[in-house]
Write a protein that holds these residues in place. Structure first.
Motif, PDB file in Angstrom:
ATOM      1  N   THR A  43      49.855  55.343  37.326  1.00 40.83           N
ATOM      2  CA  THR A  43      50.910  55.512  36.943  1.00 40.83           C
ATOM      3  C   THR A  43      52.030  54.636  36.213  1.00 40.83           C
ATOM      4  OG1 THR A  43      51.434  54.109  39.021  1.00 40.83           O
ATOM      5  CG2 THR A  43      51.135  56.393  39.339  1.00 40.83           C
ATOM      6  N   GLY A  44      51.129  53.495  36.080  1.00 45.15           N
ATOM      7  CA  GLY A  44      51.517  52.389  34.998  1.00 45.15           C
ATOM      8  C   GLY A  44      50.966  52.367  33.790  1.00 45.15           C
ATOM      9  N   TYR A  45      50.771  51.122  33.099  1.00 40.57           N
ATOM     10  CA  TYR A  45      50.293  50.943  31.856  1.00 40.57           C
ATOM     11  C   TYR A  45      48.987  49.794  31.979  1.00 40.57           C
ATOM     12  CZ  TYR A  45      54.597  52.959  30.364  1.00 40.57           C
ATOM     13  OH  TYR A  45      55.444  53.968  30.453  1.00 40.57           O
ATOM     14  N   ALA A  98      36.589  50.795  34.235  1.00 39.68           N
ATOM     15  CA  ALA A  98      37.425  50.207  35.233  1.00 39.68           C
ATOM     16  C   ALA A  98      38.636  49.999  34.659  1.00 39.68           C
ATOM     17  CB  ALA A  98      37.099  48.820  35.766  1.00 39.68           C
ATOM     18  N   LEU A  99      39.874  50.053  35.524  1.00 35.89           N
ATOM     19  CA  LEU A  99      41.207  49.669  35.096  1.00 35.89           C
ATOM     20  C   LEU A  99      41.857  48.601  36.067  1.00 35.89           C
ATOM     21  CD1 LEU A  99      43.472  51.209  37.073  1.00 35.89           C
ATOM     22  CD2 LEU A  99      42.757  53.358  35.872  1.00 35.89           C
ATOM     23  N   SER A 100      42.919  47.937  35.843  1.00 40.79           N
ATOM     24  CA  SER A 100      43.423  47.098  36.495  1.00 40.79           C
ATOM     25  C   SER A 100      45.033  47.038  35.991  1.00 40.79           C
ATOM     26  CB  SER A 100      43.303  45.636  36.420  1.00 40.79           C
ATOM     27  OG  SER A 100      43.525  44.843  37.348  1.00 40.79           O
ATOM     28  N   ASP A 101      45.945  46.964  37.045  1.00 33.90           N
ATOM     29  CA  ASP A 101      47.234  46.995  36.657  1.00 33.90           C
ATOM     30  C   ASP A 101      47.990  45.728  37.238  1.00 33.90           C
ATOM     31  OD1 ASP A 101      49.625  49.666  36.342  1.00 33.90           O
ATOM     32  OD2 ASP A 101      50.215  47.377  36.824  1.00 33.90           O
ATOM     33  N   LYS A 102      48.886  44.946  36.433  1.00 28.79           N
ATOM     34  CA  LYS A 102      49.451  43.947  36.931  1.00 28.79           C
ATOM     35  C   LYS A 102      50.197  44.113  38.343  1.00 28.79           C
ATOM     36  CE  LYS A 102      50.025  41.138  32.803  1.00 28.79           C
ATOM     37  NZ  LYS A 102      49.006  39.823  33.312  1.00 28.79           N
ATOM     38  N   ASN A 103      50.706  45.357  38.473  1.00 29.41           N
ATOM     39  CA  ASN A 103      51.412  45.465  39.885  1.00 29.41           C
ATOM     40  C   ASN A 103      50.629  45.577  40.864  1.00 29.41           C
ATOM     41  OD1 ASN A 103      53.756  45.583  38.152  1.00 29.41           O
ATOM     42  ND2 ASN A 103      53.630  47.680  37.545  1.00 29.41           N
ATOM     43  N   ASN A 104      49.110  45.918  40.866  1.00 34.05           N
ATOM     44  CA  ASN A 104      48.379  46.174  41.892  1.00 34.05           C
ATOM     45  C   ASN A 104      47.423  45.043  42.393  1.00 34.05           C
ATOM     46  OD1 ASN A 104      49.558  48.911  42.262  1.00 34.05           O
ATOM     47  ND2 ASN A 104      48.025  49.663  40.810  1.00 34.05           N
ATOM     48  N   ASN A 105      47.170  44.121  41.217  1.00 35.38           N
ATOM     49  CA  ASN A 105      46.507  43.081  41.441  1.00 35.38           C
ATOM     50  C   ASN A 105      45.063  43.349  41.967  1.00 35.38           C
ATOM     51  OD1 ASN A 105      46.577  40.258  41.522  1.00 35.38           O
ATOM     52  ND2 ASN A 105      47.171  39.852  43.689  1.00 35.38           N
ATOM     53  N   CYS A 157      30.901  39.469  44.820  1.00 33.50           N
ATOM     54  CA  CYS A 157      32.363  38.586  44.888  1.00 33.50           C
ATOM     55  C   CYS A 157      32.743  38.655  43.491  1.00 33.50           C
ATOM     56  CB  CYS A 157      31.847  36.972  45.256  1.00 33.50           C
ATOM     57  SG  CYS A 157      33.240  36.067  45.509  1.00 33.50           S
ATOM     58  N   ALA A 158      34.102  38.231  42.987  1.00 33.21           N
ATOM     59  CA  ALA A 158      34.605  38.324  41.979  1.00 33.21           C
ATOM     60  C   ALA A 158      35.845  37.306  41.928  1.00 33.21           C
ATOM     61  CB  ALA A 158      35.079  39.654  41.442  1.00 33.21           C
ATOM     62  N   SER A 159      36.247  36.812  40.738  1.00 32.66           N
ATOM     63  CA  SER A 159      37.565  36.120  40.750  1.00 32.66           C
ATOM     64  C   SER A 159      38.125  36.558  39.433  1.00 32.66           C
ATOM     65  CB  SER A 159      37.440  34.606  40.732  1.00 32.66           C
ATOM     66  OG  SER A 159      36.418  34.149  39.587  1.00 32.66           O
ATOM     67  N   SER A 160      39.376  36.297  39.404  1.00 30.92           N
ATOM     68  CA  SER A 160      40.270  36.516  38.129  1.00 30.92           C
ATOM     69  C   SER A 160      41.282  35.356  38.170  1.00 30.92           C
ATOM     70  CB  SER A 160      40.747  37.644  37.952  1.00 30.92           C
ATOM     71  OG  SER A 160      41.669  37.927  38.850  1.00 30.92           O
ATOM     72  N   LEU A 161      41.868  35.198  36.892  1.00 37.76           N
ATOM     73  CA  LEU A 161      42.829  34.015  36.858  1.00 37.76           C
ATOM     74  C   LEU A 161      43.843  34.047  37.818  1.00 37.76           C
ATOM     75  CD1 LEU A 161      43.243  31.437  34.854  1.00 37.76           C
ATOM     76  CD2 LEU A 161      44.296  32.727  33.270  1.00 37.76           C
ATOM     77  N   GLY A 162      44.580  35.080  37.709  1.00 38.49           N
ATOM     78  CA  GLY A 162      45.832  35.141  38.576  1.00 38.49           C
ATOM     79  C   GLY A 162      47.061  35.964  37.828  1.00 38.49           C
ATOM     80  N   VAL A 163      47.899  36.003  38.502  1.00 32.72           N
ATOM     81  CA  VAL A 163      49.276  36.905  38.368  1.00 32.72           C
ATOM     82  C   VAL A 163      49.669  36.881  36.536  1.00 32.72           C
ATOM     83  CG1 VAL A 163      51.585  37.588  38.659  1.00 32.72           C
ATOM     84  CG2 VAL A 163      49.999  36.871  40.466  1.00 32.72           C
ATOM     85  N   ALA A 164      49.665  35.514  36.316  1.00 32.82           N
ATOM     86  CA  ALA A 164      50.128  35.297  34.818  1.00 32.82           C
ATOM     87  C   ALA A 164      49.127  35.699  33.831  1.00 32.82           C
ATOM     88  CB  ALA A 164      50.810  33.974  34.733  1.00 32.82           C
ATOM     89  N   PRO A 201      45.171  37.034  32.242  1.00 27.49           N
ATOM     90  CA  PRO A 201      44.408  38.498  32.086  1.00 27.49           C
ATOM     91  C   PRO A 201      43.948  38.902  33.197  1.00 27.49           C
ATOM     92  CG  PRO A 201      43.143  36.591  31.082  1.00 27.49           C
ATOM     93  CD  PRO A 201      44.478  35.943  31.507  1.00 27.49           C
ATOM     94  N   LEU A 202      43.806  40.151  33.172  1.00 23.25           N
ATOM     95  CA  LEU A 202      43.156  40.780  34.522  1.00 23.25           C
ATOM     96  C   LEU A 202      41.845  40.962  34.734  1.00 23.25           C
ATOM     97  CD1 LEU A 202      45.696  43.582  34.268  1.00 23.25           C
ATOM     98  CD2 LEU A 202      45.858  41.672  35.792  1.00 23.25           C
ATOM     99  N   GLU A 203      40.799  40.650  33.761  1.00 23.79           N
ATOM    100  CA  GLU A 203      39.483  40.768  33.755  1.00 23.79           C
ATOM    101  C   GLU A 203      38.761  39.959  34.999  1.00 23.79           C
ATOM    102  OE1 GLU A 203      40.881  39.908  30.989  1.00 23.79           O
ATOM    103  OE2 GLU A 203      39.555  38.568  29.758  1.00 23.79           O
ATOM    104  N   GLN A 204      37.837  40.526  35.722  1.00 26.27           N
ATOM    105  CA  GLN A 204      37.204  39.678  36.751  1.00 26.27           C
ATOM    106  C   GLN A 204      35.837  39.375  36.326  1.00 26.27           C
ATOM    107  OE1 GLN A 204      37.596  42.076  40.382  1.00 26.27           O
ATOM    108  NE2 GLN A 204      39.569  42.762  40.232  1.00 26.27           N
ATOM    109  N   TYR A 205      35.507  38.237  36.979  1.00 25.81           N
ATOM    110  CA  TYR A 205      34.311  37.552  36.817  1.00 25.81           C
ATOM    111  C   TYR A 205      33.536  37.657  37.930  1.00 25.81           C
ATOM    112  CZ  TYR A 205      36.615  35.905  32.445  1.00 25.81           C
ATOM    113  OH  TYR A 205      36.973  35.960  31.289  1.00 25.81           O
ATOM    114  N   PHE A 206      32.149  38.097  37.900  1.00 24.75           N
ATOM    115  CA  PHE A 206      31.399  38.425  39.124  1.00 24.75           C
ATOM    116  C   PHE A 206      30.284  37.640  39.342  1.00 24.75           C
ATOM    117  CE2 PHE A 206      32.793  42.560  40.606  1.00 24.75           C
ATOM    118  CZ  PHE A 206      33.669  42.957  39.746  1.00 24.75           C
ATOM    119  N   GLY A 207      29.992  37.310  40.465  1.00 22.60           N
ATOM    120  CA  GLY A 207      28.546  36.645  40.897  1.00 22.60           C
ATOM    121  C   GLY A 207      27.619  37.490  40.896  1.00 22.60           C
TER     122      GLY A 207
END
Lengths: 112, 114
Positions: free
Chosen positions: A28-30, A91-98, B91-98, B100-106
């Protein structure tokens, strides 16, 4: 909700063949789009990513272009090697969904 | 490089046992995630955490709980293991809200419940 559909495998190719693994998404988002690779017995590794429309992600000879008009992010490589044998996840990820949504994975086997 | 480690690569447990899976990341990431991976189903999110002591249910939280007492550590708990929880756990981790969104996996923990 957001989702990813990728082509079912397994895919078997000869060394030096051209590879395409199709991936389409619904969002739904970007979202940002990703390809991950999982080698036998290991976790997932980020292969490449694209964060906005028309971006091209590339790494290790693999590339994928974020196509908003076709909601696709197909993975391509011009000449595969035996060492590329692995499972590939779109995979996809959206900042709004975390969180991140993954496709079911496509197993690639490359034969010498 | 980000490193995510998991306490065990392989575990065999009996039905009804309480099982702890531990995950540690060394890059001060805010977000941590637990997935299970099953053939044909891809990765399914069990729980995630965006801060210490915070947790959110994912798509399949039933039968699982989590704990995040320190920023670098995220534990997955199977209160009473059942055979249908036999799976690969990632298990995975990512930086946070501010960030990049990519996750890093164990490397994953392959759990077998007998």
């Amino acid at each position: 909700g957001d989702s990813v559909t990728q082509m079912e495998g397994p895919v078997t190719l000869s060394e030096e063949a051209f590879l395409t693994i199709n991936c389409t998404y619904t969002a739904t988002g970007y979202p940002s789009l990703f390809w991950y690779v999982q080698y036998p017995g290991e976790g997932l590794q980020l292969l490449l990513k694209a964060t906005k429309a028309d971006d091209k992600g590339s790494n290790k000879g693999f590339e994928a272009t974020y196509r908003k008009e076709t909601t696709s992010f197909h993975l391509e490589k011009g000449s595969v090697q035996v060492s590329d044998s692995a499972v590939y996840f779109c995979a996809l990820s959206d900042k709004n969904n975390n969180d991140m949504r993954f496709g079911a994975g496509t197993r690639l086997t490359v034969k010498p | 490089d980000v490193k995510v480690t998991q306490s065990s690569r392989y575990l065999v447990k009996r039905t009804g046992e309480k099982v702890f899976l531990e995950c540690v990341q060394d890059m001060d990431h805010e977000n941590m995630f637990w997935y299970r991976q099953d053939p044909g189903l891809g990765l399914r999110l069990i729980y995630f955490s965006y801060d210490v002591k915070m947790k959110e249910k994912g798509d399949i939280p039933e039968g699982y709980s989590v704990s995040r007492e320190k920023k670098e550590r995220f534990s997955l708990i199977l209160e009473s293991a059942s055979t249908n929880q036999t799976s690969m756990y990632l298990c995975a981790s990512s930086l946070g809200v501010a960030g990049p969104l990519e996750q890093y996996f164990g490397p994953g923990t392959r759990l077998t419940v007998t």
